[in-house]
Design a protein around this motif. Structure first.
Motif, PDB file in Angstrom:
ATOM      1  N   UNK A 109      41.295  83.563  60.948  1.00  0.00           N
ATOM      2  CA  UNK A 109      41.735  84.166  62.199  1.00  0.00           C
ATOM      3  C   UNK A 109      40.563  83.520  63.214  1.00  0.00           C
ATOM      4  N   UNK A 110      39.703  83.639  62.887  1.00  0.00           N
ATOM      5  CA  UNK A 110      38.729  83.889  64.477  1.00  0.00           C
ATOM      6  C   UNK A 110      37.563  82.194  64.136  1.00  0.00           C
ATOM      7  N   UNK A 111      37.465  82.227  63.320  1.00  0.00           N
ATOM      8  CA  UNK A 111      36.869  80.461  62.801  1.00  0.00           C
ATOM      9  C   UNK A 111      35.018  80.777  62.461  1.00  0.00           C
ATOM     10  N   UNK A 144      39.273  70.130  68.240  1.00  0.00           N
ATOM     11  CA  UNK A 144      38.647  71.612  68.512  1.00  0.00           C
ATOM     12  C   UNK A 144      39.852  72.748  68.026  1.00  0.00           C
ATOM     13  N   UNK A 145      39.564  73.895  67.957  1.00  0.00           N
ATOM     14  CA  UNK A 145      40.488  74.581  67.161  1.00  0.00           C
ATOM     15  C   UNK A 145      40.778  75.893  68.681  1.00  0.00           C
ATOM     16  N   UNK A 146      41.730  74.638  69.985  1.00  0.00           N
ATOM     17  CA  UNK A 146      41.765  75.055  70.707  1.00  0.00           C
ATOM     18  C   UNK A 146      43.639  75.610  70.791  1.00  0.00           C
ATOM     19  N   UNK A 147      43.999  75.058  69.801  1.00  0.00           N
ATOM     20  CA  UNK A 147      45.938  75.421  69.157  1.00  0.00           C
ATOM     21  C   UNK A 147      45.852  76.480  68.477  1.00  0.00           C
ATOM     22  N   UNK A 148      44.985  76.693  67.783  1.00  0.00           N
ATOM     23  CA  UNK A 148      44.313  78.257  66.890  1.00  0.00           C
ATOM     24  C   UNK A 148      44.723  79.267  67.987  1.00  0.00           C
ATOM     25  N   UNK A 149      44.279  78.949  69.609  1.00  0.00           N
ATOM     26  CA  UNK A 149      43.719  79.582  70.319  1.00  0.00           C
ATOM     27  C   UNK A 149      44.402  79.746  71.370  1.00  0.00           C
ATOM     28  N   UNK A 150      45.321  79.291  71.548  1.00  0.00           N
ATOM     29  CA  UNK A 150      46.622  79.072  71.729  1.00  0.00           C
ATOM     30  C   UNK A 150      48.077  80.183  71.277  1.00  0.00           C
ATOM     31  N   UNK A 151      47.922  80.308  69.932  1.00  0.00           N
ATOM     32  CA  UNK A 151      48.765  80.783  68.983  1.00  0.00           C
ATOM     33  C   UNK A 151      48.087  82.341  69.232  1.00  0.00           C
ATOM     34  N   UNK A 152      47.221  82.663  68.924  1.00  0.00           N
ATOM     35  CA  UNK A 152      46.656  84.186  68.851  1.00  0.00           C
ATOM     36  C   UNK A 152      46.907  84.849  70.478  1.00  0.00           C
ATOM     37  N   UNK A 153      46.637  83.523  71.533  1.00  0.00           N
ATOM     38  CA  UNK A 153      47.088  84.194  72.719  1.00  0.00           C
ATOM     39  C   UNK A 153      49.058  85.008  72.851  1.00  0.00           C
ATOM     40  N   UNK A 154      49.286  83.972  72.498  1.00  0.00           N
ATOM     41  CA  UNK A 154      50.903  83.955  72.473  1.00  0.00           C
ATOM     42  C   UNK A 154      51.617  85.102  71.711  1.00  0.00           C
ATOM     43  N   UNK A 155      50.516  85.666  70.202  1.00  0.00           N
ATOM     44  CA  UNK A 155      50.852  86.922  69.623  1.00  0.00           C
ATOM     45  C   UNK A 155      51.112  88.132  70.398  1.00  0.00           C
ATOM     46  N   UNK A 156      50.152  87.377  71.570  1.00  0.00           N
ATOM     47  CA  UNK A 156      50.054  89.478  72.700  1.00  0.00           C
ATOM     48  C   UNK A 156      49.031  90.344  72.013  1.00  0.00           C
ATOM     49  N   UNK A 157      48.453  90.859  72.944  1.00  0.00           N
ATOM     50  CA  UNK A 157      47.512  91.780  72.770  1.00  0.00           C
ATOM     51  C   UNK A 157      46.249  91.597  73.193  1.00  0.00           C
ATOM     52  N   UNK A 158      45.789  90.691  73.553  1.00  0.00           N
ATOM     53  CA  UNK A 158      45.120  89.641  74.324  1.00  0.00           C
ATOM     54  C   UNK A 158      45.453  90.304  75.834  1.00  0.00           C
ATOM     55  N   UNK A 159      44.499  90.717  76.834  1.00  0.00           N
ATOM     56  CA  UNK A 159      44.834  91.153  78.109  1.00  0.00           C
ATOM     57  C   UNK A 159      43.564  90.452  78.714  1.00  0.00           C
TER      58      UNK A 159
END
Length: 201
Positions: free
Chosen positions: A62-64, A125-140
């Protein structure tokens, strides 16, 4: 040409220790000698700890973060604010922020920073995974807690551009005068950052 002064097992121990950050050949020899002298008290428990770590430690998908469980302890902590995501370069940065204990947020470890000269691009880098987490919603809010180096700031700008299409607040750590710091001892870059990030009293 240097001669071997110890058996192959000790030489191998010295060579492996010399690969650790902050340990050169001389420090590695001293450390190896100390470990061998304290075989029962240090060397054997350390060997067991290394074996246990090699078998049980894993990277959180999830976070690395590095932990013995996946998802890690931080990601499983229900008391954290999952709407706030702190982006760091390395696990050591995550651990440093956790030592402070003032923020109960989620994390995302990039696994490095952009450095074209070293051949490190966005795909490394884990930038693609970061975008996936943002796309999933909930992050403000995304807090960019990246190092105040040229590469760190380049990485921060790149991530800011990548997140521009999302409805999230992007902040970064303040830079400037450290607590207890004296102006006369600070470099020009730190002073300039402190002046630009000045706040009202």
């Amino acid at each position: 040409m240097s001669r071997h002064i110890a058996g192959p097992e000790i030489e191998r121990l010295i060579q492996l220790l010399a690969r650790l950050p902050g340990l050169g050949p001389r420090s590695a020899r001293r450390a190896a000698l100390h470990l061998v002298k304290k075989k029962e008290a240090l060397l054997e428990p350390l060997g067991k700890a290394f074996a246990d770590a090699a078998q049980n430690v894993r990277v959180c998908a999830t976070c690395g973060n590095i932990d013995t469980s996946d998802p890690c302890t931080v990601c499983c902590d229900a008391t954290r604010d999952s709407g706030t995501l702190i982006v760091v370069e390395d696990v050591s940065d995550l651990w440093a922020l956790e030592r402070v204990g003032s923020v109960r947020a989620a994390y995302h470890v990039l696994g490095g920073r952009l450095s074209p000269l070293d051949g490190v691009g966005p795909e490394d880098l884990n930038i693609k995974q970061l975008l996936t987490r943002i796309e999933a919603g909930g992050v403000k809010e995304v807090i960019l807690a990246l190092n105040a180096t040229v590469e760190g700031q380049t990485t921060a700008h790149y991530i800011t551009d990548m997140l521009s299409g999302f409805d999230v607040r992007i902040t970064r750590l303040a830079h400037g005068v450290p607590v207890g710091g004296e102006l006369d001892y600070l470099d020009e870059g730190t002073l300039a950052a402190a002046l630009q990030a000045r706040t009202a009293l």
